[in-house]
Design a protein around this motif. Sequence first.
Motif, PDB file in Angstrom:
ATOM      1  N   ASP A  31       0.935  -1.169   0.182  1.00 52.68           N
ATOM      2  CA  ASP A  31      -0.013   0.362  -0.034  1.00 52.68           C
ATOM      3  C   ASP A  31       1.530   1.146  -0.230  1.00 52.68           C
ATOM      4  O   ASP A  31       2.076   1.584   0.277  1.00 52.68           O
ATOM      5  CB  ASP A  31      -0.510  -0.008   1.056  1.00 52.68           C
TER       6      ASP A  31
ATOM      7  N   SER B 122      -5.298   2.549  -7.641  1.00 55.93           N
ATOM      8  CA  SER B 122      -5.344   0.589  -6.817  1.00 55.93           C
ATOM      9  C   SER B 122      -4.595   1.190  -4.732  1.00 55.93           C
ATOM     10  O   SER B 122      -4.881   0.864  -3.971  1.00 55.93           O
ATOM     11  CB  SER B 122      -4.371  -0.331  -7.438  1.00 55.93           C
TER      12      SER B 122
ATOM     13  N   ALA C 181      -1.944   0.928  -4.825  1.00 54.58           N
ATOM     14  CA  ALA C 181      -0.564  -0.370  -4.271  1.00 54.58           C
ATOM     15  C   ALA C 181       0.575  -0.128  -5.149  1.00 54.58           C
ATOM     16  O   ALA C 181       0.195   0.574  -6.373  1.00 54.58           O
ATOM     17  CB  ALA C 181      -1.148  -1.547  -4.594  1.00 54.58           C
TER      18      ALA C 181
ATOM     19  N   ASP D 277       5.719 -10.729   4.904  1.00 50.48           N
ATOM     20  CA  ASP D 277       4.194 -11.902   4.518  1.00 50.48           C
ATOM     21  C   ASP D 277       3.172 -11.024   5.242  1.00 50.48           C
ATOM     22  O   ASP D 277       1.548 -10.991   4.781  1.00 50.48           O
ATOM     23  CB  ASP D 277       4.975 -13.153   3.631  1.00 50.48           C
TER      24      ASP D 277
ATOM     25  N   LEU E 121       0.836  -5.387   2.473  1.00 48.88           N
ATOM     26  CA  LEU E 121       0.771  -5.477   1.855  1.00 48.88           C
ATOM     27  C   LEU E 121      -0.334  -6.651   0.591  1.00 48.88           C
ATOM     28  O   LEU E 121      -0.547  -7.078   0.871  1.00 48.88           O
ATOM     29  CB  LEU E 121       2.035  -7.744   1.813  1.00 48.88           C
ATOM     30  N   ALA E 122      -0.358  -6.337  -0.712  1.00 47.77           N
ATOM     31  CA  ALA E 122      -0.612  -6.434  -1.444  1.00 47.77           C
ATOM     32  C   ALA E 122      -0.993  -7.857  -2.620  1.00 47.77           C
ATOM     33  O   ALA E 122      -1.555  -8.366  -2.683  1.00 47.77           O
ATOM     34  CB  ALA E 122      -0.648  -5.864  -2.736  1.00 47.77           C
ATOM     35  N   ALA E 123       0.392  -8.545  -2.294  1.00 48.83           N
ATOM     36  CA  ALA E 123       0.850 -10.013  -2.686  1.00 48.83           C
ATOM     37  C   ALA E 123       1.951 -10.100  -1.925  1.00 48.83           C
ATOM     38  O   ALA E 123       2.512  -9.488  -1.448  1.00 48.83           O
ATOM     39  CB  ALA E 123       1.243  -9.614  -3.989  1.00 48.83           C
ATOM     40  N   PRO E 124       2.213 -11.787  -1.475  1.00 48.70           N
ATOM     41  CA  PRO E 124       3.230 -12.657  -0.720  1.00 48.70           C
ATOM     42  C   PRO E 124       4.569 -11.638  -1.763  1.00 48.70           C
ATOM     43  O   PRO E 124       4.808 -11.544  -3.014  1.00 48.70           O
ATOM     44  CB  PRO E 124       3.176 -13.766  -1.169  1.00 48.70           C
TER      45      PRO E 124
ATOM     46  N   VAL F  60       8.472 -11.139  -2.983  1.00 48.33           N
ATOM     47  CA  VAL F  60       9.109 -12.015  -4.263  1.00 48.33           C
ATOM     48  C   VAL F  60      11.047 -12.341  -3.703  1.00 48.33           C
ATOM     49  O   VAL F  60      11.454 -10.558  -3.798  1.00 48.33           O
ATOM     50  CB  VAL F  60       8.654 -11.614  -5.218  1.00 48.33           C
TER      51      VAL F  60
END
Length: 75
Positions: A2, A34, A36, A59, A64-67, A69
Motif C-alpha cells: 500500500d 489502486s 498499491a 508477508d 502487502l498486496a501480494a506475498p 518475492v
Amino acid sequence: VDDRPGVLADVCRALADRGISISSVIQHEAAGRSGAVPLVIMTHTAETGQFRAAVEVIDRLAALAAPAVHYSVDD
C-alpha cells in the motif's frame, strides 16, 4: 505494498530486527487509483535463516498486496 505512510518503515523494521542491512530501495508512485506500488529492496549479504524470518514477518503485514518475492543475488 500500500502506498501510505509507515509501510516502508514496517518492512525495514522487519529487516533491521534481524540484523539485515539495506543496500538500496526503489518505490515508485502509485499508478492509477489502486494505491498499491511495487517495492524493491536490495540488501547486503545476510544469513539465509534471518532473511527467511524477515520475509515471514513482511508477508504478514496488512499493507502487502501480494506475498513477497525474493531472489538470491551473487556478487
